[in-house]
Design an enzyme around this catalytic site. Structure first.
Site, mmCIF file in Angstrom:
data_model
loop_
_atom_site.group_PDB
_atom_site.id
_atom_site.type_symbol
_atom_site.label_atom_id
_atom_site.label_comp_id
_atom_site.label_asym_id
_atom_site.label_seq_id
_atom_site.Cartn_x
_atom_site.Cartn_y
_atom_site.Cartn_z
ATOM 1 N N ASN A 8 0.873 -1.178 0.000
ATOM 2 C CA ASN A 8 0.000 0.000 0.000
ATOM 3 C C ASN A 8 0.906 1.222 0.000
ATOM 4 O O ASN A 8 1.512 1.547 1.015
ATOM 5 C CB ASN A 8 -0.885 -0.033 1.256
ATOM 6 N N TRP A 9 0.978 1.874 -1.143
ATOM 7 C CA TRP A 9 1.914 2.992 -1.273
ATOM 8 C C TRP A 9 1.404 4.287 -0.656
ATOM 9 O O TRP A 9 2.145 5.256 -0.550
ATOM 10 C CB TRP A 9 2.252 3.221 -2.753
ATOM 11 N N LYS A 10 0.113 4.320 -0.316
ATOM 12 C CA LYS A 10 -0.471 5.546 0.250
ATOM 13 C C LYS A 10 -0.212 6.712 -0.715
ATOM 14 O O LYS A 10 -0.259 6.512 -1.934
ATOM 15 C CB LYS A 10 0.058 5.780 1.671
ATOM 16 N N HIS A 67 -9.218 1.241 4.844
ATOM 17 C CA HIS A 67 -7.957 1.438 5.569
ATOM 18 C C HIS A 67 -8.186 2.405 6.735
ATOM 19 O O HIS A 67 -8.985 3.330 6.634
ATOM 20 C CB HIS A 67 -6.896 1.982 4.613
ATOM 21 N N GLU A 114 -6.562 4.828 7.772
ATOM 22 C CA GLU A 114 -6.367 6.247 7.448
ATOM 23 C C GLU A 114 -7.612 6.822 6.775
ATOM 24 O O GLU A 114 -7.946 7.986 6.960
ATOM 25 C CB GLU A 114 -5.115 6.408 6.566
ATOM 26 N N GLU A 150 -4.984 -4.822 10.606
ATOM 27 C CA GLU A 150 -3.964 -3.786 10.788
ATOM 28 C C GLU A 150 -4.221 -3.051 12.092
ATOM 29 O O GLU A 150 -5.035 -2.118 12.125
ATOM 30 C CB GLU A 150 -4.016 -2.777 9.630
ATOM 31 N N GLY A 180 2.940 2.500 10.649
ATOM 32 C CA GLY A 180 3.879 3.601 10.489
ATOM 33 C C GLY A 180 4.642 3.939 11.763
ATOM 34 O O GLY A 180 5.312 4.963 11.832
ATOM 35 N N SER A 235 3.790 -2.004 10.171
ATOM 36 C CA SER A 235 5.251 -2.054 10.344
ATOM 37 C C SER A 235 5.853 -3.401 9.954
ATOM 38 O O SER A 235 6.781 -3.886 10.609
ATOM 39 C CB SER A 235 5.633 -1.675 11.784
ATOM 40 N N GLY A 290 3.125 -1.078 4.192
ATOM 41 C CA GLY A 290 3.147 0.349 3.869
ATOM 42 C C GLY A 290 4.556 0.797 3.521
ATOM 43 O O GLY A 290 5.060 0.565 2.417
ATOM 44 N N GLY A 291 5.228 1.415 4.482
ATOM 45 C CA GLY A 291 6.533 2.027 4.244
ATOM 46 C C GLY A 291 7.543 1.137 3.530
ATOM 47 O O GLY A 291 8.217 1.577 2.596
HETATM 48 P P1 13P Z 1 3.410 0.535 7.529
HETATM 49 O O1 13P Z 1 3.889 -0.770 6.937
HETATM 50 O O2 13P Z 1 4.126 1.728 7.018
HETATM 51 O O3 13P Z 1 3.320 0.467 9.028
HETATM 52 O O4 13P Z 1 1.885 0.720 7.006
HETATM 53 C C1 13P Z 1 0.991 -0.320 7.142
HETATM 54 C C2 13P Z 1 -0.223 -0.007 6.385
HETATM 55 O O5 13P Z 1 -0.977 0.891 6.718
HETATM 56 C C3 13P Z 1 -0.512 -0.793 5.187
HETATM 57 O O6 13P Z 1 -1.806 -0.572 4.732
#
Ligand code: 13P
Length: 249
Positions: free
Chosen positions: A9-11, A95, A97, A167, A173, A213, A234-235
């Site tokens: 998930n690149w956000k 998600h 967010e 999640e 994050g 994470s 994510g990251g």
């Molecule tokens: P991180 O891997 O950056 O913690 O993000 C997780 C995430 O929100 C994937 O959707």
């Protein structure tokens, strides 16, 4: 056996140009992978670039959100048939967010998931508790209400095409991943809810991914658990080498 899904998930990161570069780097690194489905989810405007660059590889492409109607006067929205028409196959829905910043609710998660399934997109529906909810011992209650509101109303045939991503919000994050034991407990709880609502066969076949994470150095321990059927990253999905290391774990 459930085939694991490793989804990035690149956000709000990467232009179309950067997306092409990323996929050109990733494709050879995951060429030998047969044991996992690989998905990258760039921002909407980079989807065509991702789909073009992924062609001929095992990498599939997903969106990070979708609207529940096909078309109409809904400024700024993108529909499931539009995504499917450009070759997008997956979509992340609900998600945390989007729940936190964009008013996503169980009701909108349910409508978006239904719309995605009707069009033939494969949804990855996110659930998970906040830190204060975990500390108050409410993790089960939160997961249950997210499952009941967002997913339980689907038909068994529909639900069979859904993947869930657990999640925990406090792990997103933050570098603070859930331990494998914590993730397994939540996944088993969700699988029991699936079994009660949709039956044992669907529960046994359902893929529940862990997100929060996930990094190359903790992926193997998480993915070694029978209950953990992949990762939503994510990251660490923004760098081709680290994402490939997670895929190959
Ligand atoms: P991180 O891997 O950056 O913690 O993000 C997780 C995430 O929100 C994937 O959707």
């Amino acid at each position: 056996m459930r085939t694991p899904v490793i989804a990035g998930n690149w956000k709000l990161y990467k232009s179309a140009h950067e997306t092409t570069q990323f996929l050109n780097e990733l494709a050879p690194l995951v060429k030998e992978t047969r044991r996992a489905e690989i998905v990258v989810c760039p921002p909407f405007v980079a989807l065509p670039a991702a789909i073009a660059a992924a062609r001929g590889s095992a990498i599939e492409v997903g969106a990070q959100d979708v609207f529940w109607l096909k078309e109409g006067a809904y400024t700024g929205e993108v529909s499931a048939p539009m995504l499917l028409a450009i070759g997008c196959q997956w979509v992340i829905i609900g998600h945390s967010e989007r729940r936190q910043y964009f008013g996503e609710t169980e009701e909108t998660v349910f409508k978006k998931t239904t719309a995605a399934l009707e069009s033939g997109l494969k949804p990855i529906v996110c659930v998970g508790e906040k830190l204060e909810e975990r500390e108050a011992g409410q993790t089960g209650a939160v997961l249950e209400s997210q499952f009941n509101g967002g997913l339980a109303g689907l038909s068994p045939e529909q639900f069979a095409r859904v993947s869930i991503a657990y999640e925990p919000v406090w792990a997103i994050g933050t570098g603070r991943t859930a331990t494998p034991e914590m993730a397994v407990e939540a996944h088993a709880f969700l699988r029991a809810k699936i079994r009660a609502r949709f039956g044992a066969e669907i529960a046994d076949a359902s893929r529940i991914l862990y997100g929060g994470s996930v990094k190359p150095d903790n992926a193997a321990a998480l993915l070694a658990q029978d209950e953990i059927d992949g990762a939503l990253v994510g990251g660490a999905s923004l760098d081709a080498k680290s994402f490939a290391a997670i895929v190959n774990a």
